[in-house]
Design an enzyme around this catalytic site. Structure first.
Site, PDB file in Angstrom:
ATOM      1  N   SER A  16      22.514  46.834  12.057  1.00  0.00           N
ATOM      2  CA  SER A  16      22.598  46.230  13.393  1.00  0.00           C
ATOM      3  C   SER A  16      22.323  47.274  14.484  1.00  0.00           C
ATOM      4  O   SER A  16      21.764  46.934  15.533  1.00  0.00           O
ATOM      5  CB  SER A  16      23.955  45.545  13.619  1.00  0.00           C
ATOM      6  OG  SER A  16      24.977  46.479  13.761  1.00  0.00           O
ATOM      7  N   MET A  92      25.217  56.276   5.085  1.00  0.00           N
ATOM      8  CA  MET A  92      26.501  56.557   4.446  1.00  0.00           C
ATOM      9  C   MET A  92      26.467  57.794   3.556  1.00  0.00           C
ATOM     10  O   MET A  92      27.050  57.806   2.476  1.00  0.00           O
ATOM     11  CB  MET A  92      26.939  55.333   3.629  1.00  0.00           C
ATOM     12  CG  MET A  92      27.102  54.078   4.468  1.00  0.00           C
ATOM     13  SD  MET A  92      28.191  54.309   5.888  1.00  0.00           S
ATOM     14  CE  MET A  92      29.764  54.392   5.056  1.00  0.00           C
ATOM     15  N   ARG A  93      25.760  58.835   4.010  1.00  0.00           N
ATOM     16  CA  ARG A  93      25.710  60.063   3.221  1.00  0.00           C
ATOM     17  C   ARG A  93      25.909  61.248   4.150  1.00  0.00           C
ATOM     18  O   ARG A  93      25.482  61.215   5.303  1.00  0.00           O
ATOM     19  CB  ARG A  93      24.330  60.230   2.566  1.00  0.00           C
ATOM     20  CG  ARG A  93      23.826  59.039   1.864  1.00  0.00           C
ATOM     21  CD  ARG A  93      23.640  59.185   0.394  1.00  0.00           C
ATOM     22  NE  ARG A  93      23.214  60.479  -0.066  1.00  0.00           N
ATOM     23  CZ  ARG A  93      23.664  61.034  -1.183  1.00  0.00           C
ATOM     24  NH1 ARG A  93      24.570  60.423  -1.907  1.00  0.00           N
ATOM     25  NH2 ARG A  93      23.217  62.201  -1.582  1.00  0.00           N
ATOM     26  N   HIS A 111      29.462  56.707  15.645  1.00  0.00           N
ATOM     27  CA  HIS A 111      30.679  56.619  14.834  1.00  0.00           C
ATOM     28  C   HIS A 111      31.641  55.642  15.510  1.00  0.00           C
ATOM     29  O   HIS A 111      31.833  55.705  16.732  1.00  0.00           O
ATOM     30  CB  HIS A 111      31.310  58.005  14.718  1.00  0.00           C
ATOM     31  CG  HIS A 111      32.524  58.006  13.849  1.00  0.00           C
ATOM     32  ND1 HIS A 111      32.441  57.989  12.470  1.00  0.00           N
ATOM     33  CD2 HIS A 111      33.840  58.002  14.155  1.00  0.00           C
ATOM     34  CE1 HIS A 111      33.669  57.961  11.968  1.00  0.00           C
ATOM     35  NE2 HIS A 111      34.530  57.977  12.967  1.00  0.00           N
ATOM     36  N   GLU A 176      28.782  49.748  20.508  1.00  0.00           N
ATOM     37  CA  GLU A 176      27.838  50.623  19.792  1.00  0.00           C
ATOM     38  C   GLU A 176      26.404  50.271  20.174  1.00  0.00           C
ATOM     39  O   GLU A 176      25.574  51.145  20.437  1.00  0.00           O
ATOM     40  CB  GLU A 176      27.997  50.465  18.276  1.00  0.00           C
ATOM     41  CG  GLU A 176      29.310  50.976  17.731  1.00  0.00           C
ATOM     42  CD  GLU A 176      29.349  50.948  16.199  1.00  0.00           C
ATOM     43  OE1 GLU A 176      28.306  51.100  15.553  1.00  0.00           O
ATOM     44  OE2 GLU A 176      30.451  50.766  15.649  1.00  0.00           O
TER      45      GLU A 176
HETATM   46  C1  GRF Z   1      28.555  51.216  12.459  1.00  0.00           C
HETATM   47  O1  GRF Z   1      29.882  50.807  12.669  1.00  0.00           O
HETATM   48  C2  GRF Z   1      28.399  52.673  12.812  1.00  0.00           C
HETATM   49  O2  GRF Z   1      29.250  53.082  13.835  1.00  0.00           O
HETATM   50  C3  GRF Z   1      28.786  53.361  11.518  1.00  0.00           C
HETATM   51  O3  GRF Z   1      28.287  52.533  10.505  1.00  0.00           O
HETATM   52  C4  GRF Z   1      28.176  51.196  10.986  1.00  0.00           C
HETATM   53  C5  GRF Z   1      26.743  50.785  10.778  1.00  0.00           C
HETATM   54  O4  GRF Z   1      26.526  49.442  11.106  1.00  0.00           O
HETATM   55  N1  GRF Z   1      28.274  54.707  11.479  1.00  0.00           N
HETATM   56  P1  GRF Z   1      25.042  48.898  11.158  1.00  0.00           P
HETATM   57  O5  GRF Z   1      24.425  49.144   9.766  1.00  0.00           O
HETATM   58  O6  GRF Z   1      24.296  49.626  12.224  1.00  0.00           O
HETATM   59  O7  GRF Z   1      25.176  47.434  11.436  1.00  0.00           O
END
Ligand code: GRF
Length: 206
Positions: A16, A92-93, A111, A176
Site C-alpha cells: 500500500s 521485511m528484511r 516505520h 504513512e
Molecule cells: C507498513 O506498516 C510500514 O510502515 C511497515 O510495513 C508496512 C507495509 O505495508 N514498514 P504496505 O506493504 O506498504 O501496505
C-alpha cells in the site's frame, strides 16, 4: 531518463505504501519516477500492483543465498535502472552494509511508530502494550542499526481506549501514505542536511 529522481522500491507484501508513492507521482504531488521495484516474495501483492502499473519489477529470492549476495544483486539491479533513492516499502528484511553503503543516506524506510519508540516487528502491538496515548509513523534514512537512522518526517495519531492492533494500524497507515511521498520529495529535493542523528530542513522552521 536519468534526472536524479529515479526511485528504487523494495517490498515484501501488500504494497500500500508503494501504491501511495505511485499515486502521488501520477497525481503530480511527487516529482519522481519509479525505475525499479524488487520483491523478495514472489506472491507479494505489491509486486503484482507494480507489474500492473507497468514498472520494471524483479522477484529476488532471498532463500538459500547470503544476505550480502541478495543485497549485491539488488544494488546491481538498482544501478542498472539508474536509481537515485531507494525506498523500503514494507520490506521485511534487514539490509546488510553492502546495500546501505552503496546508497549512503539515500535509502528511506517507513516505520509504523514514533521512533525511537517501538523499533522492529509489531510496532503497533508494542505501542498498545506499552499503553501510550499517541503513536504514529516515521520516515527515516536507513543506517546500519535497526530502525535507527536520522528521522525525516513523523506523523502522530491518538491511541484510543478500544483500539486493537488492527484499528491502530489502519489509523497509522493513513498517515504513512501521506508522509512517505512527502518525505521522498524532501529527500529528492535535497532541502535538508544531516547533523548527527538530526535532519535539519532548510528553508523551513522544522
Ligand atoms: C507498513 O506498516 C510500514 O510502515 C511497515 O510495513 C508496512 C507495509 O505495508 N514498514 P504496505 O506493504 O506498504 O501496505
Amino acid at each position: 531518463m536519468p534526472n536524479g529522481r529515479q526511485l528504487g522500491i523494495l517490498l515484501s507484501g501488500r504494497g500500500s505504501n508503494f501504491s501511495a508513492i505511485h499515486e502521488a507521482i501520477v497525481e503530480g504531488h511527487l516529482k519522481a519516477q519509479i525505475a525499479c521495484v524488487i520483491s523478495n516474495i514472489a506472491s507479494a501483492p505489491g509486486l503484482e500492483r507494480a507489474r500492473s502499473a507497468g514498472y520494471q519489477t524483479h522477484f529476488l529470492d532471498h532463500r538459500g543465498i547470503k544476505r550480502e549476495d541478495f543485497d549485491a544483486r539488488a544494488v546491481e539491479l538498482f544501478r542498472k535502472a539508474g536509481v537515485d533513492l531507494v525506498c523500503l516499502a514494507g520490506f521485511m528484511r534487514l539490509l546488510s552494509p553492502t546495500l546501505i553503503r552503496a546508497f549512503p543516506n539515500r535509502i528511506l524506510n517507513i516505520h509504523p511508530s514514533l521512533l525511537p519508540a517501538f523499533p522492529g516487528l509489531h510496532a503497533q502491538r508494542q505501542a498498545l502494550e506499552a499503553g501510550v496515548r499517541f503513536s504514529g509513523c516515521t520516515v527515516h534514512f536507513v543506517d546500519e542499526g535497526l530502525d535507527s537512522g536520522p528521522i525525516l518526517l513523523q506523523a502522530v495519531v491518538p491511541v484510543l481506549g478500544d483500539d486493537t492492533e488492527e484499528t491502530l494500524s489502519a489509523r497509522i497507515l493513513i498517515q504513512e501514505h501521506l508522509i512517505y511521498p512527502e518525505a521522498i520529495q524532501i529527500a529528492l529535493d535535497g532541502s535538508y542536511h544531516i547533523l548527527g542523528r538530526r535532519v535539519i530542513r532548510t528553508g523551513t522552521a522544522s
